[in-house]
Design a protein around this motif. Structure first.
Motif, PDB file in Angstrom:
ATOM      1  N   UNK A  12      81.452   0.461  57.350  1.00 58.75           N
ATOM      2  CA  UNK A  12      80.206   1.044  57.864  1.00 58.75           C
ATOM      3  C   UNK A  12      79.146   0.894  56.775  1.00 58.75           C
ATOM      4  N   UNK A  13      78.311  -0.147  56.887  1.00 63.96           N
ATOM      5  CA  UNK A  13      77.326  -0.414  55.836  1.00 63.96           C
ATOM      6  C   UNK A  13      76.006   0.275  56.204  1.00 63.96           C
ATOM      7  N   UNK A  14      75.473   1.105  55.319  1.00 67.12           N
ATOM      8  CA  UNK A  14      74.284   1.899  55.666  1.00 67.12           C
ATOM      9  C   UNK A  14      73.055   1.035  55.966  1.00 67.12           C
ATOM     10  N   UNK A  15      72.129   1.609  56.693  1.00 66.82           N
ATOM     11  CA  UNK A  15      70.919   0.879  57.094  1.00 66.82           C
ATOM     12  C   UNK A  15      69.970   0.647  55.918  1.00 66.82           C
ATOM     13  N   UNK A  21      78.261   1.733  50.477  1.00 62.77           N
ATOM     14  CA  UNK A  21      79.389   2.595  50.863  1.00 62.77           C
ATOM     15  C   UNK A  21      80.446   2.639  49.763  1.00 62.77           C
ATOM     16  N   UNK A  22      80.932   3.837  49.455  1.00 64.79           N
ATOM     17  CA  UNK A  22      81.860   3.973  48.326  1.00 64.79           C
ATOM     18  C   UNK A  22      83.245   3.395  48.611  1.00 64.79           C
ATOM     19  N   UNK A  23      83.619   3.331  49.889  1.00 69.58           N
ATOM     20  CA  UNK A  23      85.011   2.919  50.132  1.00 69.58           C
ATOM     21  C   UNK A  23      85.276   1.442  49.799  1.00 69.58           C
ATOM     22  N   UNK A  24      84.209   0.651  49.626  1.00 73.33           N
ATOM     23  CA  UNK A  24      84.461  -0.762  49.282  1.00 73.33           C
ATOM     24  C   UNK A  24      85.010  -0.920  47.860  1.00 73.33           C
ATOM     25  N   UNK A  25      84.942   0.155  47.048  1.00 68.82           N
ATOM     26  CA  UNK A  25      85.432   0.059  45.669  1.00 68.82           C
ATOM     27  C   UNK A  25      86.939   0.307  45.557  1.00 68.82           C
ATOM     28  N   UNK A  26      87.570   0.788  46.644  1.00 67.22           N
ATOM     29  CA  UNK A  26      89.007   1.079  46.507  1.00 67.22           C
ATOM     30  C   UNK A  26      89.832   0.632  47.703  1.00 67.22           C
ATOM     31  N   UNK A  27      89.247  -0.133  48.611  1.00 69.11           N
ATOM     32  CA  UNK A  27      90.025  -0.556  49.785  1.00 69.11           C
ATOM     33  C   UNK A  27      90.695  -1.903  49.543  1.00 69.11           C
ATOM     34  N   UNK A  28      92.001  -1.911  49.727  1.00 70.76           N
ATOM     35  CA  UNK A  28      92.785  -3.126  49.500  1.00 70.76           C
ATOM     36  C   UNK A  28      92.384  -4.235  50.499  1.00 70.76           C
ATOM     37  N   UNK A  29      92.104  -3.855  51.735  1.00 70.80           N
ATOM     38  CA  UNK A  29      91.746  -4.892  52.716  1.00 70.80           C
ATOM     39  C   UNK A  29      90.415  -5.547  52.359  1.00 70.80           C
ATOM     40  N   UNK A  30      89.487  -4.743  51.825  1.00 73.08           N
ATOM     41  CA  UNK A  30      88.194  -5.298  51.402  1.00 73.08           C
ATOM     42  C   UNK A  30      88.417  -6.261  50.232  1.00 73.08           C
ATOM     43  N   UNK A 341      85.742   3.729  34.076  1.00 77.71           N
ATOM     44  CA  UNK A 341      86.896   4.400  34.669  1.00 77.71           C
ATOM     45  C   UNK A 341      86.468   5.677  35.397  1.00 77.71           C
ATOM     46  N   UNK A 342      85.428   6.345  34.919  1.00 75.66           N
ATOM     47  CA  UNK A 342      84.966   7.548  35.619  1.00 75.66           C
ATOM     48  C   UNK A 342      84.340   7.220  36.970  1.00 75.66           C
ATOM     49  N   UNK A 343      83.570   6.135  37.004  1.00 73.04           N
ATOM     50  CA  UNK A 343      82.909   5.804  38.279  1.00 73.04           C
ATOM     51  C   UNK A 343      83.946   5.341  39.295  1.00 73.04           C
ATOM     52  N   UNK A 344      85.012   4.697  38.806  1.00 76.90           N
ATOM     53  CA  UNK A 344      86.056   4.256  39.739  1.00 76.90           C
ATOM     54  C   UNK A 344      86.771   5.465  40.355  1.00 76.90           C
ATOM     55  N   UNK A 345      87.028   6.479  39.530  1.00 78.12           N
ATOM     56  CA  UNK A 345      87.670   7.686  40.069  1.00 78.12           C
ATOM     57  C   UNK A 345      86.718   8.431  41.000  1.00 78.12           C
ATOM     58  N   UNK A 346      85.463   8.535  40.586  1.00 72.81           N
ATOM     59  CA  UNK A 346      84.478   9.248  41.403  1.00 72.81           C
ATOM     60  C   UNK A 346      84.213   8.575  42.735  1.00 72.81           C
ATOM     61  N   UNK A 347      84.358   7.256  42.758  1.00 82.15           N
ATOM     62  CA  UNK A 347      84.075   6.538  44.001  1.00 82.15           C
ATOM     63  C   UNK A 347      85.192   6.657  45.035  1.00 82.15           C
ATOM     64  N   UNK A 348      86.299   7.334  44.674  1.00 83.37           N
ATOM     65  CA  UNK A 348      87.335   7.625  45.666  1.00 83.37           C
ATOM     66  C   UNK A 348      86.966   8.890  46.441  1.00 83.37           C
ATOM     67  N   UNK A 349      85.721   9.022  46.783  1.00 85.62           N
ATOM     68  CA  UNK A 349      85.234  10.163  47.566  1.00 85.62           C
ATOM     69  C   UNK A 349      84.424   9.597  48.718  1.00 85.62           C
ATOM     70  N   UNK A 350      84.254  10.354  49.804  1.00 83.62           N
ATOM     71  CA  UNK A 350      83.577   9.778  50.966  1.00 83.62           C
ATOM     72  C   UNK A 350      82.071   9.595  50.774  1.00 83.62           C
ATOM     73  N   UNK A 351      81.500   8.771  51.644  1.00 87.89           N
ATOM     74  CA  UNK A 351      80.042   8.648  51.692  1.00 87.89           C
ATOM     75  C   UNK A 351      79.506   7.414  51.001  1.00 87.89           C
ATOM     76  N   UNK A 352      78.206   7.439  50.751  1.00 87.77           N
ATOM     77  CA  UNK A 352      77.507   6.304  50.144  1.00 87.77           C
ATOM     78  C   UNK A 352      76.929   6.704  48.799  1.00 87.77           C
TER      79      UNK A 352
END
Ligand code: FES
Ligand code: FE2
Length: 395
Positions: A12-15, A21-30, A341-352
């Motif tokens: 879900x890419x924002x307008x 979107x934060x989930x692109x940093x930790x999704x294996x399929x991406x 490493x902090x931003x990678x951990x923080x990006x495992x949260x929902x939203x943009x």
């Protein structure tokens, strides 16, 4: 059978163009789709500089995405690029990161290749299949090109020529490579960051004086300058760097002297999509070769260089400056590792996440920025989004 692409890579890419979107940093399929669309797609990847392998037989190994690459200067002086895999059953041919070889022998069944990649011998070949042809069984090659000594490879035959590909960033690249690109290697610092490759590459102009304590301690200050993007995701940065007045922080303030560089061109960065960063700050010439090691890890080889015409004193100055200022332990960059490493951990949260500094428009991309605008990263995000085939949501 693999699922069709569209069923497992919906994002879900924002307008707004400044939201990611934060989930692109930790999704294996991406990540798997990035390997296919970006790392093995129509992009050039810097894998070496000619100055790293000056002599016949010199080689280095590195990755493009997860594909191992072998770069060799042959006994004829020519640089060639290969997939680092034996042409027999695909065993990794060379395991060393750098070295010099008269030939490459695969230990599995002892096939022997010369420095030009040709197969010289294969034990028991009298019993090989009828169609076996030694001349066609060299180490598999990968398409390559050279620009100011930088060796680029691409897995795609659709990638445009290198000058078209680099576009305006050729200007920043020329400054970073000391004009003519005639460089010699001083050494490496290698590091594995606990971060997705995109967050590593997303380091911006906004954070530098705010995060890095040494900017204040050393009175390290920019001056006139500019930052620009290209449609295919590269970023150029060119700026004055003022000679810092001695703040008393250093025992030896000569560490910060300009010896071979104009202060007016004191700072330049060529950030080549997807993940290569080349910098010149003061007299430090630095090429950062990088590749992902899975979705949450990025390996970076900081290569430091001198110019081939430098005298001994200048070489010593570049080594002192580079090893004290840059890289994972450098005075003006050491905090980046902890942020990665902090931003990678923080990006495992929902939203943009939303970029703010320098954002002039939220509904379209533009290409000229101020030096400390984080918005300079937005054209590369746009290129990423398009390369991946992700559609924006309706505004
Ligand atoms: S895999 Fe290399 S010789 Fe067999
Ligand atoms: Fe930084």
């Amino acid at each position: 059978m693999n699922a069709p692409e569209s069923t497992y890579t919906q994002v879900a890419w924002p307008a707004k163009v400044n939201e990611i979107p934060k989930d692109i940093f930790d999704r294996e399929d991406v990540y798997q789709l990035e390997l296919e669309k970006i790392f093995y797609g129509p992009e050039w990847h810097a894998v070496a500089h000619a100055g790293e392998i000056p002599n016949p037989g010199d080689f280095k190994t590195i990755n493009v995405g997860e594909r191992p690459i072998l770069v060799v200067r042959g006994d004829d002086g020519e640089i060639r690029t290969f997939y680092n895999a034996c042409s027999h059953r695909g065993n990794l041919l060379e395991t060393r990161v750098t070295g010099n070889a008269a030939e490459f022998e695969c230990p599995y069944h002892r096939w022997l290749f010369d420095t030009r990649g040709a197969l010289r011998g294969a034990p028991g070949d009298e019993d090989f299949s009828p169609s076996f042809c030694k001349e066609e069984m060299g180490v598999p090659t990968i398409r390559s090109t050279e620009y100011l000594g930088l060796i680029f490879v691409t897995c795609s035959d659709k990638t445009p020529d290198i000058e078209t590909y680099l576009g305006r960033t050729k200007d920043a690249l020329a400054i970073t490579l000391n004009g003519d690109g005639r460089l010699k290697l001083l050494g490496y610092q290698k590091v594995l960051y606990d971060v997705n490759w995109k967050a590593y590459a997303d380091n911006d102009g906004y954070h530098a004086p705010l995060l890095h304590a040494a900017f204040k301690l050393l009175n390290w200050q920019g001056g006139e300058g500019e930052q620009y993007g290209t449609e295919n995701g590269h970023i150029g940065f060119e700026s004055e760097l003022k000679v810092p007045e001695d703040t008393g922080f250093l025992n030896d303030p000569s560490l910060l002297h300009f010896k071979g560089t104009e202060s007016s061109k004191g700072s330049a960065i060529a950030s080549i999509f997807p993940v290569t960063v080349i910098t010149k700050h003061m007299d430090m010439i630095n090429i950062r070769f990088a590749f992902p090691r899975g979705v949450g890890s990025t390996e970076v080889h900081y290569g430091y260089f001198a110019h081939v015409d430098d005298d001994e004193e200048m070489v010593r100055h570049r080594i002192r400056q580079s090893s004290n200022m840059l890289g994972p332990t450098g005075l003006v960059s050491m905090e980046d590792a902890s942020i990665f490493s902090r931003i990678h951990r923080g990006n495992h949260t929902p939203g943009n996440v939303a970029f703010q500094k320098g954002v002039k428009h939220e509904d379209r991309i533009w290409y000229d920025f101020k030096q400390n605008d984080e918005a300079g990263n937005l054209p590369r995000w746009e290129h990423y989004r398009k390369s991946m085939g992700f559609n924006r949501e309706e505004a």
